[in-house]
Motif scaffolding. Structure first.
Motif, mmCIF file in Angstrom:
data_model
loop_
_atom_site.group_PDB
_atom_site.id
_atom_site.type_symbol
_atom_site.label_atom_id
_atom_site.label_comp_id
_atom_site.label_asym_id
_atom_site.label_seq_id
_atom_site.Cartn_x
_atom_site.Cartn_y
_atom_site.Cartn_z
ATOM 1 N N LEU A 1 39.285 -9.864 121.971
ATOM 2 C CA LEU A 1 38.524 -9.967 123.120
ATOM 3 C C LEU A 1 38.878 -8.904 124.141
ATOM 4 O O LEU A 1 38.138 -8.407 125.099
ATOM 5 C CB LEU A 1 39.109 -11.544 123.701
ATOM 6 N N ALA A 2 40.165 -8.706 123.900
ATOM 7 C CA ALA A 2 40.873 -7.762 125.032
ATOM 8 C C ALA A 2 40.248 -6.033 124.800
ATOM 9 O O ALA A 2 39.801 -5.661 125.631
ATOM 10 C CB ALA A 2 42.322 -7.570 124.874
ATOM 11 N N ALA A 3 40.203 -5.957 123.345
ATOM 12 C CA ALA A 3 39.479 -4.580 123.097
ATOM 13 C C ALA A 3 37.915 -4.574 123.352
ATOM 14 O O ALA A 3 37.625 -3.600 124.023
ATOM 15 C CB ALA A 3 39.721 -4.426 121.752
ATOM 16 N N ALA A 4 37.059 -5.664 123.383
ATOM 17 C CA ALA A 4 35.695 -5.731 123.533
ATOM 18 C C ALA A 4 35.585 -5.517 124.958
ATOM 19 O O ALA A 4 34.610 -4.730 125.498
ATOM 20 C CB ALA A 4 35.220 -6.929 123.012
ATOM 21 N N THR A 5 36.492 -6.261 125.765
ATOM 22 C CA THR A 5 36.453 -6.209 127.211
ATOM 23 C C THR A 5 36.584 -4.763 127.828
ATOM 24 O O THR A 5 36.043 -4.240 128.705
ATOM 25 C CB THR A 5 37.138 -7.355 127.837
ATOM 26 N N GLU A 6 37.780 -4.104 127.150
ATOM 27 C CA GLU A 6 38.001 -2.830 127.647
ATOM 28 C C GLU A 6 37.028 -1.700 127.412
ATOM 29 O O GLU A 6 36.866 -0.692 128.273
ATOM 30 C CB GLU A 6 39.331 -2.354 126.984
ATOM 31 N N ARG A 7 36.300 -2.004 126.175
ATOM 32 C CA ARG A 7 35.400 -0.970 125.685
ATOM 33 C C ARG A 7 34.118 -1.202 126.667
ATOM 34 O O ARG A 7 33.047 -0.197 126.418
ATOM 35 C CB ARG A 7 34.953 -0.884 124.407
ATOM 36 N N SER B 1 33.137 6.531 131.188
ATOM 37 C CA SER B 1 33.601 7.180 130.089
ATOM 38 C C SER B 1 34.283 8.212 130.819
ATOM 39 O O SER B 1 35.630 8.582 130.398
ATOM 40 C CB SER B 1 32.722 7.368 128.894
ATOM 41 N N THR B 2 33.588 9.014 131.208
ATOM 42 C CA THR B 2 34.045 10.369 131.976
ATOM 43 C C THR B 2 35.172 9.925 132.763
ATOM 44 O O THR B 2 36.477 10.740 132.866
ATOM 45 C CB THR B 2 32.820 10.952 132.848
ATOM 46 N N ALA B 3 35.170 9.012 133.800
ATOM 47 C CA ALA B 3 36.238 8.695 134.757
ATOM 48 C C ALA B 3 37.553 8.284 133.988
ATOM 49 O O ALA B 3 38.385 8.658 134.354
ATOM 50 C CB ALA B 3 35.937 7.699 135.510
ATOM 51 N N ARG B 4 37.453 7.459 132.957
ATOM 52 C CA ARG B 4 38.503 6.790 132.207
ATOM 53 C C ARG B 4 38.895 7.884 131.181
ATOM 54 O O ARG B 4 40.248 7.595 130.337
ATOM 55 C CB ARG B 4 38.134 5.636 131.620
ATOM 56 N N GLY B 5 38.140 8.788 130.438
ATOM 57 C CA GLY B 5 38.580 9.660 129.513
ATOM 58 C C GLY B 5 38.612 8.843 128.076
ATOM 59 O O GLY B 5 39.250 9.391 127.458
ATOM 60 N N ALA B 6 37.641 8.115 128.197
ATOM 61 C CA ALA B 6 37.635 7.266 126.881
ATOM 62 C C ALA B 6 36.080 7.054 126.626
ATOM 63 O O ALA B 6 35.357 6.830 127.514
ATOM 64 C CB ALA B 6 38.431 5.722 126.865
ATOM 65 N N ASP B 7 35.742 6.543 125.386
ATOM 66 C CA ASP B 7 34.471 6.384 125.078
ATOM 67 C C ASP B 7 34.150 4.694 125.408
ATOM 68 O O ASP B 7 35.179 4.051 124.963
ATOM 69 C CB ASP B 7 33.919 6.437 123.461
ATOM 70 N N LEU B 8 33.200 4.563 126.284
ATOM 71 C CA LEU B 8 32.930 3.228 126.426
ATOM 72 C C LEU B 8 31.407 2.647 126.209
ATOM 73 O O LEU B 8 30.516 3.766 126.126
ATOM 74 C CB LEU B 8 32.919 2.898 128.020
ATOM 75 N N ASP B 9 31.173 1.513 125.798
ATOM 76 C CA ASP B 9 29.890 0.919 125.494
ATOM 77 C C ASP B 9 29.030 0.404 126.445
ATOM 78 O O ASP B 9 29.429 -0.027 127.475
ATOM 79 C CB ASP B 9 30.235 -0.080 124.291
#
Length: 198
Positions: free
Chosen positions: A49-55, A131-139
């Motif tokens: 749940l935490a990982a899915a929400t974070e992405r 994604s750009t703001a966080r520096g991580a790939d988001l869905d």
């Protein structure tokens, strides 16, 4: 490139709620057991749940789901997107007309009246910016039931279909790389088209 992912708990026969779902009865009559895992103390359930929400860089939903979550018995500061995780990504609502008012003013709402393709494009853009703001790939997440998911599949909007199969625990999360069809399967379990309950 941002993935477009379907994200909702689905029963093996293709339902996301019990019958008579709507404002004040968001999970439908008897639909609570299907979503009980999101309130579980199980470490595997909590991790997923935490990982899915974070992405989640942005979320697309239909107007029916928006009316449920924005209604008086809907989301709150304690329970919202991601259940107790209460994620706050931008939300894009596919609708024929924007509502006259919004109760959940602390969330970023965009109402798209020009169709699902435009809503997904808006969510992709928001997820890419996040994604750009966080520096991580988001869905970009498609959250909803039969009409939204069926329309997206028919329009060929999926870059990836994601589903999970729960056996005894969520520790063994499984993913499918293709859209479900009556003949396809996910983790050895058969998908079926959503049928109206009688």
């Amino acid at each position: 490139m941002t993935r477009v992912v379907a994200d909702i708990t689905v029963s093996l026969d293709g339902y996301v709620t019990g019958p008579d779902a709507g404002p004040g009865n968001g999970l439908g009559t008897g639909g609570e057991p299907l979503h009980r895992w999101v309130f579980s103390d199980d470490p595997g359930d909590k991790r997923i749940l935490a990982a899915a929400t974070e992405r989640s860089g942005a979320v697309v939903m239909g107007r029916n789901l928006f009316d449920v979550v924005d209604g008086p018995g809907g989301w709150s500061d304690e329970l919202g997107y991601g259940a107790t995780e209460v994620g706050k990504p931008p939300f894009v609502v596919v609708t024929s007309a924007a509502p006259p008012s919004v109760r959940l003013t602390g969330l970023d709402w965009t109402f798209v009246t020009t169709g699902l393709s435009d809503a997904v494009a808006a969510a992709r853009k928001a997820a890419e910016a996040a994604s750009t703001a966080r520096g991580a790939d988001l869905d970009a997440i498609l959250m909803g039931g039969g009409a939204l998911v069926g329309s997206a599949l028919a329009a060929g909007l999926w870059t990836r279909w994601s589903c999970t199969s729960r056996r005894s625990s969520w520790a063994r999360e499984r993913r499918c790389s293709r859209a479900p069809s009556p003949a396809s399967s996910c983790s050895g379990r058969s998908w079926s088209r959503r049928r109206r309950r009688t």
